[in-house]
Design a protein around this motif. Structure first.
Motif, PDB file in Angstrom:
ATOM      1  N   VAL A 108       0.847  -1.193   0.000  1.00  0.00           N
ATOM      2  CA  VAL A 108       0.000   0.000   0.000  1.00  0.00           C
ATOM      3  C   VAL A 108       0.883   1.243   0.000  1.00  0.00           C
ATOM      4  O   VAL A 108       1.784   1.388   0.831  1.00  0.00           O
ATOM      5  CB  VAL A 108      -0.928   0.010   1.228  1.00  0.00           C
ATOM      6  CG1 VAL A 108      -1.745   1.291   1.268  1.00  0.00           C
ATOM      7  CG2 VAL A 108      -1.848  -1.217   1.199  1.00  0.00           C
ATOM      8  N   LYS A 109       0.625   2.147  -0.953  1.00  0.00           N
ATOM      9  CA  LYS A 109       1.373   3.392  -1.057  1.00  0.00           C
ATOM     10  C   LYS A 109       0.397   4.568  -0.931  1.00  0.00           C
ATOM     11  O   LYS A 109      -0.636   4.578  -1.597  1.00  0.00           O
ATOM     12  CB  LYS A 109       2.100   3.499  -2.394  1.00  0.00           C
ATOM     13  CG  LYS A 109       3.085   2.375  -2.668  1.00  0.00           C
ATOM     14  CD  LYS A 109       4.379   2.585  -1.911  1.00  0.00           C
ATOM     15  CE  LYS A 109       5.420   1.550  -2.308  1.00  0.00           C
ATOM     16  NZ  LYS A 109       6.704   1.750  -1.579  1.00  0.00           N
ATOM     17  N   ILE A 110       0.730   5.512  -0.070  1.00  0.00           N
ATOM     18  CA  ILE A 110      -0.089   6.715   0.091  1.00  0.00           C
ATOM     19  C   ILE A 110       0.720   7.914  -0.412  1.00  0.00           C
ATOM     20  O   ILE A 110       1.808   8.184   0.095  1.00  0.00           O
ATOM     21  CB  ILE A 110      -0.508   6.921   1.553  1.00  0.00           C
ATOM     22  CG1 ILE A 110      -1.297   5.707   2.056  1.00  0.00           C
ATOM     23  CG2 ILE A 110      -1.350   8.185   1.696  1.00  0.00           C
ATOM     24  CD1 ILE A 110      -1.657   5.776   3.525  1.00  0.00           C
ATOM     25  N   TYR A 111       0.187   8.598  -1.420  1.00  0.00           N
ATOM     26  CA  TYR A 111       0.883   9.724  -2.022  1.00  0.00           C
ATOM     27  C   TYR A 111       0.130  11.023  -1.774  1.00  0.00           C
ATOM     28  O   TYR A 111      -1.100  11.056  -1.818  1.00  0.00           O
ATOM     29  CB  TYR A 111       1.034   9.520  -3.529  1.00  0.00           C
ATOM     30  CG  TYR A 111       1.903   8.348  -3.914  1.00  0.00           C
ATOM     31  CD1 TYR A 111       3.229   8.280  -3.505  1.00  0.00           C
ATOM     32  CD2 TYR A 111       1.400   7.309  -4.693  1.00  0.00           C
ATOM     33  CE1 TYR A 111       4.025   7.209  -3.861  1.00  0.00           C
ATOM     34  CE2 TYR A 111       2.191   6.239  -5.059  1.00  0.00           C
ATOM     35  CZ  TYR A 111       3.510   6.193  -4.636  1.00  0.00           C
ATOM     36  OH  TYR A 111       4.296   5.136  -4.997  1.00  0.00           O
ATOM     37  N   PHE A 112       0.908  12.071  -1.533  1.00  0.00           N
ATOM     38  CA  PHE A 112       0.303  13.403  -1.423  1.00  0.00           C
ATOM     39  C   PHE A 112      -0.066  13.869  -2.825  1.00  0.00           C
ATOM     40  O   PHE A 112       0.764  13.886  -3.732  1.00  0.00           O
ATOM     41  CB  PHE A 112       1.282  14.382  -0.779  1.00  0.00           C
ATOM     42  CG  PHE A 112       0.799  15.808  -0.787  1.00  0.00           C
ATOM     43  CD1 PHE A 112      -0.123  16.237   0.152  1.00  0.00           C
ATOM     44  CD2 PHE A 112       1.257  16.712  -1.737  1.00  0.00           C
ATOM     45  CE1 PHE A 112      -0.571  17.545   0.160  1.00  0.00           C
ATOM     46  CE2 PHE A 112       0.813  18.020  -1.743  1.00  0.00           C
ATOM     47  CZ  PHE A 112      -0.104  18.437  -0.797  1.00  0.00           C
ATOM     48  N   GLY A 113      -1.336  14.235  -3.008  1.00  0.00           N
ATOM     49  CA  GLY A 113      -1.794  14.692  -4.309  1.00  0.00           C
ATOM     50  C   GLY A 113      -1.648  16.185  -4.480  1.00  0.00           C
ATOM     51  O   GLY A 113      -0.821  16.666  -5.259  1.00  0.00           O
ATOM     52  N   LYS A 114      -2.421  16.933  -3.682  1.00  0.00           N
ATOM     53  CA  LYS A 114      -2.400  18.391  -3.837  1.00  0.00           C
ATOM     54  C   LYS A 114      -3.102  19.035  -2.654  1.00  0.00           C
ATOM     55  O   LYS A 114      -3.957  18.423  -2.028  1.00  0.00           O
ATOM     56  CB  LYS A 114      -3.107  18.777  -5.141  1.00  0.00           C
ATOM     57  CG  LYS A 114      -2.911  20.216  -5.569  1.00  0.00           C
ATOM     58  CD  LYS A 114      -3.528  20.459  -6.947  1.00  0.00           C
ATOM     59  CE  LYS A 114      -3.261  21.866  -7.433  1.00  0.00           C
ATOM     60  NZ  LYS A 114      -3.853  22.116  -8.779  1.00  0.00           N
ATOM     61  N   ASN A 115      -2.704  20.265  -2.368  1.00  0.00           N
ATOM     62  CA  ASN A 115      -3.391  21.081  -1.377  1.00  0.00           C
ATOM     63  C   ASN A 115      -4.160  22.143  -2.158  1.00  0.00           C
ATOM     64  O   ASN A 115      -3.593  23.142  -2.606  1.00  0.00           O
ATOM     65  CB  ASN A 115      -2.389  21.720  -0.421  1.00  0.00           C
ATOM     66  CG  ASN A 115      -2.991  22.029   0.932  1.00  0.00           C
ATOM     67  OD1 ASN A 115      -4.043  21.493   1.289  1.00  0.00           O
ATOM     68  ND2 ASN A 115      -2.349  22.899   1.693  1.00  0.00           N
ATOM     69  N   VAL A 116      -5.455  21.925  -2.351  1.00  0.00           N
ATOM     70  CA  VAL A 116      -6.249  22.717  -3.277  1.00  0.00           C
ATOM     71  C   VAL A 116      -6.879  23.918  -2.572  1.00  0.00           C
ATOM     72  O   VAL A 116      -7.342  23.812  -1.436  1.00  0.00           O
ATOM     73  CB  VAL A 116      -7.370  21.844  -3.899  1.00  0.00           C
ATOM     74  CG1 VAL A 116      -8.107  22.604  -4.995  1.00  0.00           C
ATOM     75  CG2 VAL A 116      -6.786  20.560  -4.459  1.00  0.00           C
TER      76      VAL A 116
END
Length: 256
Positions: A188-196
């Motif tokens: 399982v990999k958790i990636y930061f997408g964006k701070n919108v």
């Protein structure tokens, strides 16, 4: 009466040979000529033990031998490899300092002071970039590389999960943080997408922010099989929650 033997001309080494580009390998020591390429590998050759045949033609014959050319190629490859390793070591040092600064949320302008401190502590940092502008370029390059890897993992995943929560920046403007969870080779990999940026914390606003992000990254909403949140009503509401608002686009057959 026998005629006298002609006097043989005694040849001498010419210093000008050392300046010729063709003979960069030539070394003159102890009144003998040596090959700087051959001598380290200790091959059997007149230019390894020392040649006293002081003729330019002897230098040309040695230059044109296939064994000499092969040794030159090998030496160049070894030199290039050493330079690459040295460059990688310098980049590794820069990468270590970069991670240190980023993890502690320090300003990039602190790099110069950090490097000066390391030099005072005895670190060999010759040839390492010391100005923070170079580190800014490196940070941008690393972030682009990481982003490319993340996008590849998301693209290859059959399903993904979106986790989102409200946040603020230092000026207290509303933000919506988006994280993406994928499974890569069983892990399982958790990636930061964006701070919108968002204007408010309403369900429609949050739903639009998520969908806009997915569209920006060319992620089909049908891939989303999970939606994670802090459990607030705006996220989990049965009628007007974000999950309900987005159900038309997400994979409803497996949405959790």
């Amino acid at each position: 009466m026998a005629s006298p033997k002609p006097c043989q001309k005694k040849r001498k080494f010419r210093e000008s040979w050392l300046e010729e580009p063709m003979f960069k390998w030539l070394i003159y020591e102890d009144s003998k000529m040596f090959c700087g390429v051959f001598r380290p590998v200790k091959r059997k050759n007149a230019f390894v033990s020392g040649c006293n045949n002081f003729q330019r033609s002897s230098l040309i014959r040695h230059e044109e031998k296939s064994c000499h050319k092969g040794a030159v190629t090998t030496t160049r490859s070894a030199t290039l490899l050493v330079k690459c390793i040295q460059k990688q070591m310098k980049l590794h040092k820069m990468d270590s300092y970069l991670k240190f600064i980023v993890k502690l949320f320090l300003a990039l302008s602190k790099f110069s002071k950090l490097i000066n401190l390391q030099q005072l502590n005895g670190a060999d940092l010759k040839g390492v970039y010391k100005h923070h502008e170079q580190f800014e370029e490196m940070l941008l390059s690393l972030s682009q590389t990481v982003d490319k890897t993340v996008h590849q993992h998301i693209s290859e995943a059959t399903f993904i999960s979106v986790t989102t929560d409200e946040s603020v920046d230092v000026a207290v403007f509303k933000k919506q943080m988006i994280l993406i969870t994928v499974i890569v080779e069983g892990c399982v990999k958790i990636y930061f997408g964006k701070n919108v940026d968002v204007i408010d914390g309403k369900a429609d606003t949050i739903a639009s922010a998520i969908l806009n992000y997915l569209q920006e990254k060319r992620i089909p909403p049908s891939k989303v099989a999970g939606l994670g949140s802090d459990g607030a009503a705006v996220m989990t509401g049965r009628i007007n929650g974000v999950g309900t608002t987005n159900c038309g686009s997400f994979n409803r057959s497996s949405l959790m």
